[in-house]
Design a protein around this motif. Structure first.
Motif, mmCIF file in Angstrom:
data_model
loop_
_atom_site.group_PDB
_atom_site.id
_atom_site.type_symbol
_atom_site.label_atom_id
_atom_site.label_comp_id
_atom_site.label_asym_id
_atom_site.label_seq_id
_atom_site.Cartn_x
_atom_site.Cartn_y
_atom_site.Cartn_z
ATOM 1 N N SER A 38 0.939 -1.257 -0.146
ATOM 2 C CA SER A 38 0.046 -0.092 -0.062
ATOM 3 C C SER A 38 1.059 1.158 -0.044
ATOM 4 C CB SER A 38 -0.888 0.017 1.171
ATOM 5 O OG SER A 38 -1.824 -1.293 1.227
ATOM 6 N N HIS A 39 2.051 1.211 0.850
ATOM 7 C CA HIS A 39 2.787 2.461 0.844
ATOM 8 C C HIS A 39 3.646 2.513 -0.422
ATOM 9 C CE1 HIS A 39 2.812 4.277 4.741
ATOM 10 N NE2 HIS A 39 2.467 3.032 5.315
ATOM 11 N N ARG A 40 4.112 1.572 -1.129
ATOM 12 C CA ARG A 40 4.603 1.410 -2.322
ATOM 13 C C ARG A 40 3.733 2.005 -3.375
ATOM 14 N NH1 ARG A 40 7.350 -3.615 -5.668
ATOM 15 N NH2 ARG A 40 8.314 -2.271 -7.289
ATOM 16 N N THR A 41 2.369 1.553 -3.384
ATOM 17 C CA THR A 41 1.642 2.176 -4.336
ATOM 18 C C THR A 41 1.247 3.591 -4.187
ATOM 19 O OG1 THR A 41 0.301 0.142 -4.485
ATOM 20 C CG2 THR A 41 -0.849 1.988 -5.347
ATOM 21 N N LEU A 42 1.271 4.269 -2.927
ATOM 22 C CA LEU A 42 0.997 5.675 -2.745
ATOM 23 C C LEU A 42 2.368 6.607 -3.050
ATOM 24 C CD1 LEU A 42 -1.330 5.646 0.354
ATOM 25 C CD2 LEU A 42 -2.058 6.100 -1.886
ATOM 26 N N TRP A 43 3.311 6.082 -2.649
ATOM 27 C CA TRP A 43 4.499 6.889 -2.753
ATOM 28 C C TRP A 43 5.068 6.819 -4.003
ATOM 29 C CZ3 TRP A 43 5.943 10.200 0.794
ATOM 30 C CH2 TRP A 43 5.445 9.810 2.204
ATOM 31 N N SER A 44 4.636 5.845 -4.785
ATOM 32 C CA SER A 44 5.143 5.893 -6.060
ATOM 33 C C SER A 44 4.215 6.457 -7.126
ATOM 34 C CB SER A 44 5.319 4.583 -6.822
ATOM 35 O OG SER A 44 3.944 3.718 -6.662
ATOM 36 N N ALA A 45 2.972 6.621 -6.615
ATOM 37 C CA ALA A 45 1.780 7.502 -7.312
ATOM 38 C C ALA A 45 2.362 8.968 -7.261
ATOM 39 C CB ALA A 45 0.616 7.263 -6.868
ATOM 40 N N GLY A 46 2.786 9.317 -5.988
ATOM 41 C CA GLY A 46 3.043 10.594 -5.868
ATOM 42 C C GLY A 46 4.390 11.053 -6.546
ATOM 43 N N PHE A 47 5.610 10.233 -6.621
ATOM 44 C CA PHE A 47 6.724 10.398 -7.201
ATOM 45 C C PHE A 47 6.443 10.543 -8.815
ATOM 46 C CE2 PHE A 47 10.751 9.575 -9.262
ATOM 47 C CZ PHE A 47 11.522 9.967 -8.161
ATOM 48 N N PHE A 48 5.523 9.560 -9.493
ATOM 49 C CA PHE A 48 5.424 9.563 -10.775
ATOM 50 C C PHE A 48 4.375 10.676 -11.239
ATOM 51 C CE2 PHE A 48 5.748 4.838 -10.839
ATOM 52 C CZ PHE A 48 6.867 4.695 -11.839
ATOM 53 N N MET A 49 3.851 11.194 -10.253
ATOM 54 C CA MET A 49 2.787 12.507 -10.612
ATOM 55 C C MET A 49 4.045 13.688 -10.629
ATOM 56 S SD MET A 49 -0.419 12.263 -11.062
ATOM 57 C CE MET A 49 -1.184 13.546 -10.298
ATOM 58 N N GLY A 75 -6.600 -0.975 -15.533
ATOM 59 C CA GLY A 75 -6.857 -1.503 -14.278
ATOM 60 C C GLY A 75 -6.602 -2.978 -14.059
ATOM 61 N N PHE A 76 -6.672 -3.857 -15.227
ATOM 62 C CA PHE A 76 -6.351 -5.190 -15.169
ATOM 63 C C PHE A 76 -4.652 -5.349 -15.148
ATOM 64 C CE2 PHE A 76 -5.167 -9.224 -17.381
ATOM 65 C CZ PHE A 76 -5.801 -10.069 -16.417
ATOM 66 N N ALA A 77 -4.117 -4.563 -15.941
ATOM 67 C CA ALA A 77 -2.781 -4.384 -15.847
ATOM 68 C C ALA A 77 -2.303 -3.901 -14.349
ATOM 69 C CB ALA A 77 -2.001 -3.138 -16.584
ATOM 70 N N ALA A 78 -2.963 -2.994 -13.748
ATOM 71 C CA ALA A 78 -2.720 -2.767 -12.185
ATOM 72 C C ALA A 78 -2.974 -3.788 -11.495
ATOM 73 C CB ALA A 78 -3.394 -1.549 -11.892
ATOM 74 N N LEU A 79 -3.661 -4.684 -11.599
ATOM 75 C CA LEU A 79 -4.019 -5.910 -10.576
ATOM 76 C C LEU A 79 -2.804 -7.094 -10.946
ATOM 77 C CD1 LEU A 79 -5.986 -7.584 -8.921
ATOM 78 C CD2 LEU A 79 -6.978 -8.685 -11.200
ATOM 79 N N MET A 80 -2.268 -7.038 -12.318
ATOM 80 C CA MET A 80 -1.474 -8.077 -12.369
ATOM 81 C C MET A 80 -0.044 -7.668 -11.794
ATOM 82 S SD MET A 80 -2.354 -10.508 -14.023
ATOM 83 C CE MET A 80 -3.912 -10.440 -13.015
ATOM 84 N N ILE A 81 0.386 -6.088 -11.914
ATOM 85 C CA ILE A 81 1.578 -5.669 -11.261
ATOM 86 C C ILE A 81 1.249 -5.718 -9.701
ATOM 87 C CG2 ILE A 81 1.181 -3.336 -11.589
ATOM 88 C CD1 ILE A 81 4.528 -5.285 -12.327
ATOM 89 N N ASN A 84 1.959 -9.110 -8.427
ATOM 90 C CA ASN A 84 3.388 -9.483 -8.505
ATOM 91 C C ASN A 84 4.281 -8.589 -7.613
ATOM 92 O OD1 ASN A 84 6.206 -8.730 -10.101
ATOM 93 N ND2 ASN A 84 5.196 -10.568 -11.024
ATOM 94 N N TRP A 85 3.977 -7.486 -7.220
ATOM 95 C CA TRP A 85 4.754 -6.755 -6.245
ATOM 96 C C TRP A 85 4.430 -7.303 -4.829
ATOM 97 C CZ3 TRP A 85 3.326 -1.005 -7.493
ATOM 98 C CH2 TRP A 85 4.076 -0.475 -8.675
ATOM 99 N N PHE A 86 3.110 -7.797 -4.490
ATOM 100 C CA PHE A 86 2.891 -8.248 -3.233
ATOM 101 C C PHE A 86 3.545 -9.614 -3.015
ATOM 102 C CE2 PHE A 86 0.306 -11.437 -0.746
ATOM 103 C CZ PHE A 86 -0.013 -10.596 0.516
ATOM 104 N N LEU A 87 3.380 -10.573 -4.075
ATOM 105 C CA LEU A 87 3.953 -11.777 -3.667
ATOM 106 C C LEU A 87 5.725 -11.757 -3.710
ATOM 107 C CD1 LEU A 87 2.082 -14.354 -6.444
ATOM 108 C CD2 LEU A 87 2.554 -14.188 -3.920
ATOM 109 N N PHE A 88 6.109 -10.992 -4.487
ATOM 110 C CA PHE A 88 7.568 -10.658 -4.541
ATOM 111 C C PHE A 88 8.068 -10.110 -2.790
ATOM 112 C CE2 PHE A 88 11.607 -8.011 -4.528
ATOM 113 C CZ PHE A 88 12.511 -9.022 -5.082
#
Length: 317
Positions: A38-49, A75-81, A84-88
């Motif tokens: 969850s943190h990876r998603t939010l912080w990366s969203a801010g960085f990319f923006m 949305g499907f791409a987001a679900l896949m990645i 992937n991130w979670f499992l890693f």
């Protein structure tokens, strides 16, 4: 030549960051993987923006998300990645980084199979042998360890499907990933808010070091992707394919040499088969790329030859 050298260096740096990322996630072993994600998603969203705003490409993000079909694909791409991130992250935290590295080793072979299914591509002899060796390696692990390497298989499958979707997108990698994490951000934010209002709370804010590490997940996600996008515009696909093996190799080194994860005879046989398969696959890809490059050079040379008007005139009916 200068551009190609810079592209190779960017690719090496991107793969090195990805390959050494288990060291980072191991430092967050006390934080549940879903919270880290969850943190990876939010912080990366801010960085990319910020990156898109600086580059003046924010309008492309809006365009990428306009329309129900485009949002559904992203949305499907987001679900896949995100899977992937979670499992890693989870595999590193529970001491199965070796299995994760195997997943990224077999990903190119899974991508070949997806190409056959989705685009009707035909397997060359070297590719067919490589895929067969990968299947045997998975069977060896399944029988030898008494369970299928499901983390490896799911990592390879989700990353393969993610690549398949990205191939159909017309927007660039940075814009599309920004759109993906933006779609996931409400879920990530909702989960973190819920955590912080439950007994025990979330990890962020409780410890300065952990909080800083969680915030660093943004640039750790964004920087290698930007480097990869830079490299992909300057380096041949065959070179990118070979350089990408730096990532799982460094993950493998982290798992066995630093984390001390078990690596017995069964692992040695399976990884030996995979490495042989990748050597065959990479050799075939490199030869194919060389043939195409030579054909392109010959075509350009023939096209630039001076013509004889008299001969051309005599050849006309």
């Amino acid at each position: 030549m200068q551009d190609a050298r810079a592209g190779v260096l960017a690719m090496i740096l991107a793969c090195t960051i990805w390959g050494l990322s288990p060291l980072y996630y191991k430092l967050l072993a006390t934080v549940p993987p879903l919270e880290v994600l969850s943190h990876r998603t939010l912080w990366s969203a801010g960085f990319f923006m910020i990156v898109l705003l600086v580059q003046g490409r924010f309008g492309r993000l809006v365009a990428a998300l306009s329309g129900l079909r485009a949002a559904a694909v992203l949305g499907f791409a987001a679900l896949m990645i995100s899977t992937n991130w979670f499992l890693f992250i989870m595999s590193v935290q529970i001491g199965r980084t070796t299995e994760a590295s195997l997943g990224y080793y077999i990903f190119p072979l899974v991508a070949v199979l997806l190409g056959v299914v989705a685009f009707g591509e035909r397997l060359g002899r070297g590719q067919a042998v490589a895929v067969a060796l990968a299947v045997i390696a998975v069977l060896v692990l399944s029988v030898g360890l008494g369970a299928a390497p499901w983390i490896s298989l799911v990592l390879a499958a989700t990353f393969g499907l993610y690549g398949l979707i990205k191939k159909r997108l017309t927007v660039g990698p940075v814009v599309s990933v920004t759109a993906e994490v933006m779609l996931l951000s409400p879920l990530a934010a909702g989960w973190l808010v819920w955590l912080h209002f439950t007994p025990g709370g979330g990890a962020f804010g409780e410890d300065a070091v952990i909080s800083l590490l969680l915030a660093l997940s943004g640039p750790l996600t964004a920087v290698p992707l930007i480097l990869f996008a830079y490299a992909s515009q300057r380096v041949t696909m065959a070179s990118i394919g070979l350089l990408q093996y730096i990532n799982p190799t460094l993950q493998f080194v982290c798992a066995v040499m630093i984390f001390g994860e078990p690596f017995g005879l069964v692992h040695a046989i399976a990884f030996g088969l995979i490495w042989t398969a990748l050597a065959l696959y990479s050799g075939a890809a490199w030869r194919h790329q060389s043939v195409r490059r030579r054909a392109s050079i010959i075509a350009s040379a023939v096209g630039s030859l001076p013509t004889n008007p008299a001969i051309e005139a005599s050849a006309k009916p």
